[in-house]
Design a protein around this motif. Sequence first.
Motif, PDB file in Angstrom:
ATOM      1  N   TYR A  43       0.370  -0.872  -0.106  1.00  0.00           N
ATOM      2  CA  TYR A  43       0.019   0.285  -0.348  1.00  0.00           C
ATOM      3  C   TYR A  43       1.185   0.917   0.215  1.00  0.00           C
ATOM      4  N   THR A  44       1.811   0.293   0.323  1.00  0.00           N
ATOM      5  CA  THR A  44       3.006   2.126   0.919  1.00  0.00           C
ATOM      6  C   THR A  44       4.625   1.615   0.351  1.00  0.00           C
ATOM      7  N   GLU A  52       8.123  -3.912   1.592  1.00  0.00           N
ATOM      8  CA  GLU A  52       8.172  -2.641   1.044  1.00  0.00           C
ATOM      9  C   GLU A  52       9.315  -2.249   1.004  1.00  0.00           C
ATOM     10  N   THR A  83     -11.324   1.399  -9.401  1.00  0.00           N
ATOM     11  CA  THR A  83     -12.819   1.797  -8.485  1.00  0.00           C
ATOM     12  C   THR A  83     -12.205   1.896  -7.168  1.00  0.00           C
ATOM     13  N   ASN A  84     -11.207   1.970  -6.887  1.00  0.00           N
ATOM     14  CA  ASN A  84     -10.348   2.407  -5.745  1.00  0.00           C
ATOM     15  C   ASN A  84      -9.090   3.539  -5.990  1.00  0.00           C
ATOM     16  N   LYS A  96      -8.146   6.927  -5.380  1.00  0.00           N
ATOM     17  CA  LYS A  96      -8.421   7.862  -4.572  1.00  0.00           C
ATOM     18  C   LYS A  96      -6.246   7.011  -3.429  1.00  0.00           C
ATOM     19  N   ARG A  97      -7.041   5.517  -3.286  1.00  0.00           N
ATOM     20  CA  ARG A  97      -6.176   5.564  -2.341  1.00  0.00           C
ATOM     21  C   ARG A  97      -5.093   4.596  -3.144  1.00  0.00           C
ATOM     22  N   TYR A 112      -2.793   7.093  -3.278  1.00  0.00           N
ATOM     23  CA  TYR A 112      -1.509   7.200  -2.534  1.00  0.00           C
ATOM     24  C   TYR A 112       0.045   7.002  -3.030  1.00  0.00           C
ATOM     25  N   LEU A 146       2.553  11.511  11.104  1.00  0.00           N
ATOM     26  CA  LEU A 146       0.750  11.417  10.423  1.00  0.00           C
ATOM     27  C   LEU A 146       0.548  12.775   9.261  1.00  0.00           C
ATOM     28  N   VAL A 165       1.431  11.795   6.045  1.00  0.00           N
ATOM     29  CA  VAL A 165       0.278  11.260   5.673  1.00  0.00           C
ATOM     30  C   VAL A 165      -0.685  12.203   4.699  1.00  0.00           C
ATOM     31  N   ASP A 166      -1.444  12.556   5.493  1.00  0.00           N
ATOM     32  CA  ASP A 166      -1.906  13.765   5.054  1.00  0.00           C
ATOM     33  C   ASP A 166      -2.329  14.512   4.557  1.00  0.00           C
ATOM     34  N   TYR A 213      -2.529  13.282   1.290  1.00  0.00           N
ATOM     35  CA  TYR A 213      -3.884  12.942   0.412  1.00  0.00           C
ATOM     36  C   TYR A 213      -3.978  14.212   0.249  1.00  0.00           C
ATOM     37  N   ASN A 266      -6.150  14.309  -3.220  1.00  0.00           N
ATOM     38  CA  ASN A 266      -7.323  15.170  -3.409  1.00  0.00           C
ATOM     39  C   ASN A 266      -7.851  16.174  -3.877  1.00  0.00           C
TER      40      ASN A 266
END
Lengths: 655, 74
Positions: free
Chosen positions: A59-60, A68, A90-91, A93-94, A97, A236, A239-240, A243, A247
């Motif tokens: 995922y990252t 990873e 179908t996904n 945005k995630r 990342y 954190l 990460v914010d 995203y 967005n």
Amino acid sequence: MHTIALVGNPNSGKTTLFNAITGSNQHVGNWPGVTVEKKEGFFTYKDEKYTLVDLPGSYTLGAFSEDEIVARDFVLKGNPDVVINVIDATNIKRNLYLTIQLLEMGANVVLALNMIDEAKSKKINIDIKRLSERLNVPIVETSASKKIGVDELLKVTVESIGRKTKPLEISYGKYIDQEIVNIQKLLENKDFLYPKRWMAIKILENDREIISLVSSDSEIKAYIDKLREEDKIFELDIVDKRYDYINNITRELIKEPENVLTTTDKFDKVLTSYIFGVPIFALIMATVFQLTFKIGQDFLGGYVESFIGYIATLVENLLISINAPELLVSFISEGFFGGVGAVLVFVPLIVVLYFFLAILEDTGYMARAAYVMDSLMRKVGLQGKSFISMIVGFGCNVPGIMSTRTLENKKDRMIAILINPFMSCGARLPVYMVFIGAFFPKNGGIVLFLIYALGITMALIMAKVFSKTLFKGEETHFIMELPPYRLPSMNSVFRDMWEKVWEFLKRAGTVIFLVVTILWVLSMLPAGVEPYSKESLLGRIGSFLAPIFTPAGFGTWQASVSLFAGIAAKEAIVGTLGMLYSPMDLTEALRMNFTTLSAISYMVMVLLYTPCAATIATVKRETNSAKWALFMAIYTFLLGYIMAVLVYQIGSLFI
Amino acid sequence: MVLTEIKPNCKCKIKNISKGQMATKRLYELGLNTGAEVKVEKNDFGPVILRVYGNKLALGRGLAEQIEVEEVNN
């Protein structure tokens, strides 16, 4: 030759795409120094050959797991010409990342917008042209399972070779940006192989790999310590910000309808429900075993058995007709066909079991099984995700134990490793099958199901014991993605199945052949002794050990020898029995040497006792400790022995 | 309010996660970062099922109880 890397989230269809591009032109190995699987393949485009490296799904690109680190090291140091980033349409945005992190590394990315057909049927609208402009990367729509867009992807990828890219620079806000610049200055003129800005961000993200790398430099180490003191590690917030960036970029470009009840949701209503969840799961597993038994054994198994018998007679007759030495004839007919042949008979059974396990995995049901099992697993101090490693263990304990890597916390992982061997692997199946054939020809499916159920029960009990004794206190948590249900792609199911069957065949040809050969030699010595008799070396060793097993009802030298052969490889148990009782038919021989009760206690022993050498080695590698491997070997033996004795002694009271 | 208090089919915004560093970062990277809007799909027994962006995520109850949220009215 140019090298292309393939990266993507788990469940993004990355493996399917890899298979679609390389076909059968691939090979599997290991990344140097780690136990992460390395898949490499080749493809030809316009007469030129390219290497495609499949990086572990993640995922990252942090330092969260070996996977990873392997993936990001290859992107940064393996110098791939292009990185194909597979994205689940179908996904988006995630999935972006991961993309953002690739772009921050300065990789030459091509996006494969995969499962585009699913996105369309879900009425997700994506403005691909503008998305491509904003991200400054080429985007190709694909549907790997339907082989749509694969040629176009290769064309764009090849055209992208040599494309000039520069690392994406995201603003992380005034504060963090300033720190990034400060650290970058410190890193300047220092001899690190990674891009400086990327390293600075990773340090602020509290990335243990990079921090330990730069800590060799005292100046930088002092600076990081100071940051820590001032609480300026922005894990954190970073990460914010990423995203936020995603967005912002995707705003107005992706439109998805809200609140549509998908087929997946409808299925989930039933399959994950409080009332039906667990019973349905039990039913599915019982059906799988019943079908495995019916198709693999009764139907296909018979053909293979007569085929091997036919070949055996043919070879034996041929050898006799050319006056081959008696010893060779004996080795071929009793050693080879009696031993290795007895194992090969079960290939169809293994094929069918692996086929069903691959389907469960491919449809997405496995994740639901973990979900419904979570409550039960919690009662024994584990979590639902641990259950997946248990199901994988049904195939083989080695990948079962390796799959515990997805468990984030140490306690969960250790317990899951220690109980995995109780999940009866495919190699133990032949043992049950010959005993069931001899003693329970009518109720095979039920007996088989009960054996597996006993394995699960013992696993759960031991999990509880371990969580109350060896690994107290630590809290566990369950985080798992539930991928949409998909029709399994037969192509990947068969490929998956074949890989495992091939493993089985290889073992039959190597380890089992070796074990059988050694045992055969031992059974011929000392010279002049009657082969396979109690007086042979093998018979003497077995007779010495046999009394240990008398309380469990199978204190014969043949049973003892085969159990010890089983520690080399479980398939060797049947092979050894087959050889020791040869030329008598194995089923007949078992009926003469076992009672129904001792057959049961023997099966219980085989289910629970010391796992095979490969599994013990895997435990050592995964726990990084010989102590745990030894502990595993001994405690399982004792447990298996105690249970077999209990079964036999208590059973004797009633029969 | 915490995540386990949200009824099925209701939406909420993530405010704060008070869990160990590792777990928190994992959740953030999976899209449960500050301000992210998620929909609770299932919240009865066992893990809570959420919809985060396009995918479904199951979170153990113990973990879900540590996630502070704010209900969103639609």
